[in-house]
Design a protein around this motif. Structure first.
Motif, PDB file in Angstrom:
ATOM      1  N   ASP A 206      -0.725 -51.733 -11.584  1.00  0.00           N
ATOM      2  CA  ASP A 206      -1.282 -51.099 -10.376  1.00  0.00           C
ATOM      3  C   ASP A 206      -0.239 -50.330  -9.576  1.00  0.00           C
ATOM      4  OD1 ASP A 206      -3.874 -52.245 -10.739  1.00  0.00           O
ATOM      5  OD2 ASP A 206      -3.022 -54.155 -10.077  1.00  0.00           O
ATOM      6  N   MET A 207       1.006 -50.805  -9.621  1.00  0.00           N
ATOM      7  CA  MET A 207       2.020 -50.188  -8.772  1.00  0.00           C
ATOM      8  C   MET A 207       3.377 -50.200  -9.454  1.00  0.00           C
ATOM      9  SD  MET A 207       2.813 -51.123  -4.810  1.00  0.00           S
ATOM     10  CE  MET A 207       1.929 -50.006  -3.747  1.00  0.00           C
ATOM     11  N   ILE A 208       4.002 -49.021  -9.544  1.00  0.00           N
ATOM     12  CA  ILE A 208       5.372 -48.960 -10.079  1.00  0.00           C
ATOM     13  C   ILE A 208       6.349 -48.950  -8.897  1.00  0.00           C
ATOM     14  CG2 ILE A 208       4.757 -47.857 -12.263  1.00  0.00           C
ATOM     15  CD1 ILE A 208       5.732 -45.170 -11.008  1.00  0.00           C
ATOM     16  N   ARG A 209       7.597 -49.354  -9.175  1.00  0.00           N
ATOM     17  CA  ARG A 209       8.596 -49.475  -8.113  1.00  0.00           C
ATOM     18  C   ARG A 209       9.870 -48.714  -8.468  1.00  0.00           C
ATOM     19  NH1 ARG A 209       7.633 -54.830  -9.430  1.00  0.00           N
ATOM     20  NH2 ARG A 209       9.842 -55.104  -9.881  1.00  0.00           N
ATOM     21  N   PRO A 210       9.793 -47.394  -8.549  1.00  0.00           N
ATOM     22  CA  PRO A 210      10.999 -46.656  -8.941  1.00  0.00           C
ATOM     23  C   PRO A 210      12.010 -46.534  -7.814  1.00  0.00           C
ATOM     24  CG  PRO A 210       9.213 -45.138  -8.462  1.00  0.00           C
ATOM     25  CD  PRO A 210       8.641 -46.526  -8.324  1.00  0.00           C
ATOM     26  N   GLY A 211      13.277 -46.709  -8.164  1.00  0.00           N
ATOM     27  CA  GLY A 211      14.379 -46.446  -7.243  1.00  0.00           C
ATOM     28  C   GLY A 211      15.221 -45.328  -7.832  1.00  0.00           C
ATOM     29  N   ILE A 212      16.109 -45.690  -8.737  1.00  0.00           N
ATOM     30  CA  ILE A 212      17.133 -44.755  -9.235  1.00  0.00           C
ATOM     31  C   ILE A 212      16.538 -43.444  -9.779  1.00  0.00           C
ATOM     32  CG2 ILE A 212      17.292 -45.671 -11.620  1.00  0.00           C
ATOM     33  CD1 ILE A 212      20.377 -44.995  -9.539  1.00  0.00           C
ATOM     34  N   ALA A 213      15.391 -43.521 -10.457  1.00  0.00           N
ATOM     35  CA  ALA A 213      14.808 -42.307 -11.050  1.00  0.00           C
ATOM     36  C   ALA A 213      14.354 -41.320  -9.974  1.00  0.00           C
ATOM     37  CB  ALA A 213      13.638 -42.675 -11.971  1.00  0.00           C
ATOM     38  N   LEU A 214      13.928 -41.844  -8.829  1.00  0.00           N
ATOM     39  CA  LEU A 214      13.540 -40.955  -7.716  1.00  0.00           C
ATOM     40  C   LEU A 214      14.721 -40.093  -7.297  1.00  0.00           C
ATOM     41  CD1 LEU A 214      11.601 -43.108  -5.102  1.00  0.00           C
ATOM     42  CD2 LEU A 214      10.800 -41.008  -6.194  1.00  0.00           C
ATOM     43  N   TYR A 215      15.914 -40.682  -7.415  1.00  0.00           N
ATOM     44  CA  TYR A 215      17.120 -39.959  -7.004  1.00  0.00           C
ATOM     45  C   TYR A 215      17.680 -39.103  -8.144  1.00  0.00           C
ATOM     46  CZ  TYR A 215      16.275 -43.400  -3.459  1.00  0.00           C
ATOM     47  OH  TYR A 215      15.636 -44.166  -2.516  1.00  0.00           O
ATOM     48  N   GLY A 216      16.930 -39.038  -9.234  1.00  0.00           N
ATOM     49  CA  GLY A 216      17.282 -38.121 -10.316  1.00  0.00           C
ATOM     50  C   GLY A 216      18.352 -38.636 -11.239  1.00  0.00           C
ATOM     51  N   ILE A 217      18.473 -39.964 -11.299  1.00  0.00           N
ATOM     52  CA  ILE A 217      19.493 -40.560 -12.159  1.00  0.00           C
ATOM     53  C   ILE A 217      18.811 -41.444 -13.193  1.00  0.00           C
ATOM     54  CG2 ILE A 217      21.426 -42.197 -12.184  1.00  0.00           C
ATOM     55  CD1 ILE A 217      22.249 -40.997  -9.487  1.00  0.00           C
ATOM     56  N   SER A 218      19.295 -41.379 -14.419  1.00  0.00           N
ATOM     57  CA  SER A 218      18.721 -42.172 -15.490  1.00  0.00           C
ATOM     58  C   SER A 218      19.029 -43.648 -15.290  1.00  0.00           C
ATOM     59  CB  SER A 218      19.312 -41.709 -16.828  1.00  0.00           C
ATOM     60  OG  SER A 218      19.005 -42.637 -17.837  1.00  0.00           O
ATOM     61  N   PRO A 219      18.032 -44.515 -15.492  1.00  0.00           N
ATOM     62  CA  PRO A 219      18.303 -45.957 -15.422  1.00  0.00           C
ATOM     63  C   PRO A 219      18.957 -46.480 -16.703  1.00  0.00           C
ATOM     64  CG  PRO A 219      15.970 -45.579 -15.840  1.00  0.00           C
ATOM     65  CD  PRO A 219      16.602 -44.222 -15.691  1.00  0.00           C
ATOM     66  N   PHE A 220      19.112 -45.608 -17.697  1.00  0.00           N
ATOM     67  CA  PHE A 220      19.662 -46.024 -18.997  1.00  0.00           C
ATOM     68  C   PHE A 220      21.104 -45.542 -19.139  1.00  0.00           C
ATOM     69  CE2 PHE A 220      15.147 -44.894 -19.402  1.00  0.00           C
ATOM     70  CZ  PHE A 220      14.629 -46.157 -19.625  1.00  0.00           C
ATOM     71  N   ALA A 221      21.963 -46.424 -19.654  1.00  0.00           N
ATOM     72  CA  ALA A 221      23.373 -46.070 -19.797  1.00  0.00           C
ATOM     73  C   ALA A 221      23.559 -44.964 -20.838  1.00  0.00           C
ATOM     74  CB  ALA A 221      24.176 -47.308 -20.191  1.00  0.00           C
ATOM     75  N   ASP A 222      22.691 -44.937 -21.866  1.00  0.00           N
ATOM     76  CA  ASP A 222      22.918 -44.017 -22.979  1.00  0.00           C
ATOM     77  C   ASP A 222      21.895 -42.876 -23.032  1.00  0.00           C
ATOM     78  OD1 ASP A 222      20.899 -45.721 -23.477  1.00  0.00           O
ATOM     79  OD2 ASP A 222      21.592 -46.401 -25.444  1.00  0.00           O
ATOM     80  N   LYS A 223      21.193 -42.654 -21.943  1.00  0.00           N
ATOM     81  CA  LYS A 223      20.283 -41.508 -21.883  1.00  0.00           C
ATOM     82  C   LYS A 223      20.506 -40.789 -20.573  1.00  0.00           C
ATOM     83  CE  LYS A 223      16.293 -42.888 -24.675  1.00  0.00           C
ATOM     84  NZ  LYS A 223      16.333 -41.835 -25.678  1.00  0.00           N
ATOM     85  N   GLU A 224      20.606 -39.478 -20.641  1.00  0.00           N
ATOM     86  CA  GLU A 224      20.818 -38.698 -19.423  1.00  0.00           C
ATOM     87  C   GLU A 224      19.478 -38.398 -18.741  1.00  0.00           C
ATOM     88  OE1 GLU A 224      23.206 -37.727 -17.555  1.00  0.00           O
ATOM     89  OE2 GLU A 224      24.978 -38.288 -18.729  1.00  0.00           O
ATOM     90  N   ALA A 225      19.536 -38.172 -17.458  1.00  0.00           N
ATOM     91  CA  ALA A 225      18.336 -37.910 -16.654  1.00  0.00           C
ATOM     92  C   ALA A 225      17.557 -36.696 -17.158  1.00  0.00           C
ATOM     93  CB  ALA A 225      18.733 -37.716 -15.195  1.00  0.00           C
TER      94      ALA A 225
END
Ligand code: PLP
Length: 357
Positions: A206-225
């Motif tokens: 029902d609800m997602i809770r994005p933080g880092i992706a909103l700021y345009g940064i990938s949450p993954f160490a090995d994948k770029e935004a």
């Protein structure tokens, strides 16, 4: 005008919000703006996130700052409340709270409140930091359901510990653990932060809770935004305040721990650990000067750092320097420093001026 500034691109913020909505089209959005919106300025970011369903913060004092700035959006306290005395203030300021411990359950049901609170009951699916174990969950749910201080329905929440590991099957298992706890009369379900939003569609609920992706940064160490078409919101910039001839064999900076292997020119940049640029950044950390990447050399000091511009450079005093953001991702920079982009953007100090575009 401050020489060292973080440019905050609000257009990029709106763009990233759209990307996330497209990714989870059937989910509401709780935009996570804890820790001063990951260094981007909590009030400005909150004011610019109008097309969302709620704001998530970690602490009560963060929520108060938002309410005092007349932000009326629903707010969720992700760590819940820490003191029973604060419960009437949660009611007064219309704050929703996560409930993750027995102490919180006891405090809530024994309080005297004017109005019931909207709550998010947290299941521990494997992080083992906050939340109830599966075997306690139903009992807590029943206790809360029969309390006059709890607004029904009770919403459910969990947080993954390995959602950024794309080939780790544990996240699917944790999603299943959560799903079996959904009650017939429970309310909204929220499982996914940025990593799960981008990588685990079965967790969107029902609800997602994005933080880092909103700021345009990938949450993954090995994948770029860029792979997700996310655009960096923060660009940390400073300027060259000196360009110096530097002879082979000469050292630079405290401890003289870098010595030039050949004649070159060094640039001195007005940024250091006093601004939140990590002192632990090693030689070779990439820095963007006039469209090209140059290496950090010598130790980062409080107010300055030095880069090797090369003997034939044409860079001059006053030229712009990008430490991270547009043209050089915080993810890439953070890897050289042995940390994550989250830490870089969150740790800027008050000396850095936030300039909104
Ligand atoms: C910080 C936080 C988030 C956001 O995480 P990102 O990785 O920045 O998207 C979501 N949920 C909870 C409970 C958090 O503490």
């Amino acid at each position: 005008m401050n020489i060292t500034r973080a440019i905050i691109n609000l257009k990029a913020l709106q763009h990233n919000l759209k990307v996330l909505k497209k990714q989870a089209p059937n989910s509401k959005i709780l935009a996570i703006i804890k820790a001063n919106a990951y260094g981007h300025g909590m009030i400005e970011i909150a004011k610019n996130l109008t097309d969302i369903h709620g704001l998530g913060v970690a602490r009560f004092n963060e929520a108060l700052v938002l309410r005092h700035a007349h932000i009326k959006t629903p707010i969720v306290l992700l760590e819940g409340f820490f003191a029973k005395e604060n419960l009437p203030l949660l009611v007064q300021h219309d704050l929703q709270t996560v409930i993750h411990s027995e102490e919180q359950v006891q405090d809530l049901i024994s309080a005297t409140l004017d109005k019931p609170l909207t709550i998010w009951l947290k299941l521990d699916v494997g992080m083992h930091r906050l939340g109830f174990h599966a075997h306690q969950f139903k009992k807590m749910y029943q206790l809360l359901k029969h309390s006059k201080n709890v607004k029904l329905p009770i919403n459910l929440i969990c947080h993954f510990n390995c959602a950024d590991e794309l080939d780790n099957p544990i996240t699917e298992k944790q999603i299943q653990l959560f799903k079996v706890q959904i009650q017939e009369d429970s309310g909204l379900n929220s499982l996914a932060s940025s990593a799960a939003t981008l990588a685990w569609p079965t967790s969107h609920a029902d609800m997602i809770r994005p933080g880092i992706a909103l700021y345009g940064i990938s949450p993954f160490a090995d994948k770029e935004a860029e792979e997700f078409s996310l655009q960096p919101v923060m660009t940390l910039k400073s300027r060259l305040i000196a360009v110096r001839e530097h002879k082979k064999g000469e050292a630079v900076g405290y401890g003289a721990n870098w010595v030039a292997p050949q004649d070159t020119k060094l640039g001195v940049v007005a940024v250091g650990y006093g601004d939140g640029y990590p002192r632990m950044a090693p030689e070779g950390t990439p820095i963007l000067v006039n469209g090209r990447i140059v290496p950090l050399v010598g130790r980062v000091s409080m107010d300055m750092l030095t880069v090797d511009l090369g003997l034939d450079c044409t860079d001059k005093v006053g030229d712009d320097v990008t430490l991270w953001g547009e043209g050089l991702s915080a993810t890439r920079v953070s890897k050289h420093m042995g940390t994550v982009a989250y830490e870089l953007i969150t740790k800027l100090t008050a000396r850095v001026e936030l300039q909104y575009l």
